[in-house]
Write an enzyme that holds these catalytic residues in place. Structure first.
Site, PDB file in Angstrom:
ATOM      1  CE1 TYR A  33       0.419   1.823   4.423  1.00 19.71           C
ATOM      2  CE2 TYR A  33       1.003  -0.396   4.272  1.00 19.71           C
ATOM      3  CZ  TYR A  33       0.777   1.114   4.880  1.00 19.71           C
ATOM      4  OH  TYR A  33       1.512   1.290   6.011  1.00 19.71           O
ATOM      5  NE  ARG A  52       6.989   4.599   0.692  1.00 19.26           N
ATOM      6  CZ  ARG A  52       6.639   5.463   1.548  1.00 19.26           C
ATOM      7  NH1 ARG A  52       7.584   5.610   2.668  1.00 19.26           N
ATOM      8  NH2 ARG A  52       5.579   6.044   1.911  1.00 19.26           N
ATOM      9  NE  ARG A 101      -5.433 -20.276   3.370  1.00 17.50           N
ATOM     10  CZ  ARG A 101      -4.481 -20.839   3.950  1.00 17.50           C
ATOM     11  NH1 ARG A 101      -4.068 -22.006   3.387  1.00 17.50           N
ATOM     12  NH2 ARG A 101      -3.664 -20.274   4.696  1.00 17.50           N
ATOM     13  CG  HIS A 103       0.951 -21.642   1.636  1.00 18.36           C
ATOM     14  ND1 HIS A 103      -0.048 -22.432   1.678  1.00 18.36           N
ATOM     15  CD2 HIS A 103       1.060 -21.037   2.938  1.00 18.36           C
ATOM     16  CE1 HIS A 103      -0.629 -22.534   2.948  1.00 18.36           C
ATOM     17  NE2 HIS A 103       0.129 -21.417   3.642  1.00 18.36           N
ATOM     18  CE  LYS A 147       3.193   3.283   3.050  1.00 18.24           C
ATOM     19  NZ  LYS A 147       3.727   3.461   4.641  1.00 18.24           N
ATOM     20  CD  GLU A 179      10.356   1.494  10.268  1.00 17.01           C
ATOM     21  OE1 GLU A 179      10.351   2.365   9.623  1.00 17.01           O
ATOM     22  OE2 GLU A 179      10.168   0.339   9.870  1.00 17.01           O
ATOM     23  CG  LEU A 203       8.578   2.235   4.743  1.00 14.65           C
ATOM     24  CD1 LEU A 203       8.188   1.241   3.781  1.00 14.65           C
ATOM     25  CD2 LEU A 203       7.378   3.219   5.138  1.00 14.65           C
TER      26      LEU A 203
END
Length: 278
Positions: A33, A52, A101, A103, A147, A179, A203
């Site tokens: 995101y 980014r 589903r 992996h 992120k 951080e 980040l």
């Protein structure tokens, strides 16, 4: 009236937005995101945010090919939600998409893209008076440079800060400050700004980058090295920096007062220069 959101190529009412329960973002937190702040309709450091985002997508091998369309999409969201003349944020989430589903990363899967706009005013009281923070063990994974939407550890750590009446949690890994839960951490000692070097453990914060540019331009010494936990309490000033946090002073860590419990001179200077830019 329902707000307008963007989902997979369409602008629709939020109450009509539907995402499959088989979306890998829902099942595996398999996505990334980005949050961009707009000051009176103008994006701050849009190119840096996009770069980014592109890197995060690349690191987890999501092939999202519509990056060039995003700027126009974000502007439309601001206009549709009457936010074009306000301080607002755009949240964008891109997941790997819908699949059974498994992996491993499935081939030939279409990413899911979801974005919305929201009011994001400056937290004036925090900026002016500073905040208290607590320290906690950094329990997150080892790819904090991505992120990722997998934010449960961050949420758990921030929730503990809220429960203790604090504004953030400063995270400690192997005795070193990394951080905060959703911000960068910078310290000031004898006029020098100190912050953790970019690595897999932090980040690459956009606001962090801006702060270091301000320092360089104004001859403020910078040292990109990890602050030891024991050194944290001896700093003259501490800054929490992020898209939402902007340049927030820290006046107390746990039970220890930082400086004289007022935002310091270097923090105030960086704040001033930051808001001149935005």
């Amino acid at each position: 009236m329902s707000e307008t959101v963007f989902l997979n190529g369409e602008f629709i009412s939020k109450d009509k937005a539907k995402i499959s329960p088989n979306d890998r973002g829902f099942i595996f937190a398999d996505g990334v995101y980005e949050v961009i702040k707009y000051y009176n309709g103008k994006p701050f450091r849009y190119a840096d945010h996009l770069k980014r985002l592109e890197r995060s997508l690349s690191e987890i091998l999501i092939d999202y090919t519509k990056l060039e369309e995003l700027e126009k999409i974000f502007q439309e969201l601001l206009i549709s939600n009457n936010l074009e003349d306000k301080h607002a944020g755009i949240y964008l989430q891109v997941t790997r998409g819908v699949n059974k589903r498994v992996h491993f990363f499935p081939a030939d899967i279409i990413p899911t893209a979801y974005a919305f706009a929201f009011e994001l005013p400056s937290f004036t009281q925090n900026l002016e008076n500073g905040i208290k923070v607590i320290t906690q063990e950094d329990i997150r994974w080892l790819r904090c440079d991505i992120k990722s939407v997998s934010l449960l550890p961050n949420s758990m750590l921030f929730n503990q800060a809220v429960n203790k009446g604090a504004g953030e949690s400063i995270l400690i890994r192997d005795g070193k400050v990394t951080e905060a839960t959703h911000s960068s951490v910078l310290g000031v000692k004898n006029g020098k700004v100190i912050t953790h070097p970019l690595s897999n453990l932090v980040l690459p914060g956009i606001t962090r980058k801006v702060v270091l540019e301000i320092c360089t331009k104004n001859n403020i010494p910078v040292q990109e090295t990890a602050i030891m936990e024991s050194e944290l309490f001896e700093l003259d000033e501490i800054i929490i920096a992020g898209t939402g946090s902007e340049i927030t002073p820290v006046i107390q860590v746990n039970d220890v007062v930082i400086g004289n419990k007022k935002p310091g001179e270097t923090t105030r200077f960086i704040q001033k220069k930051f808001f001149e830019l935005v």
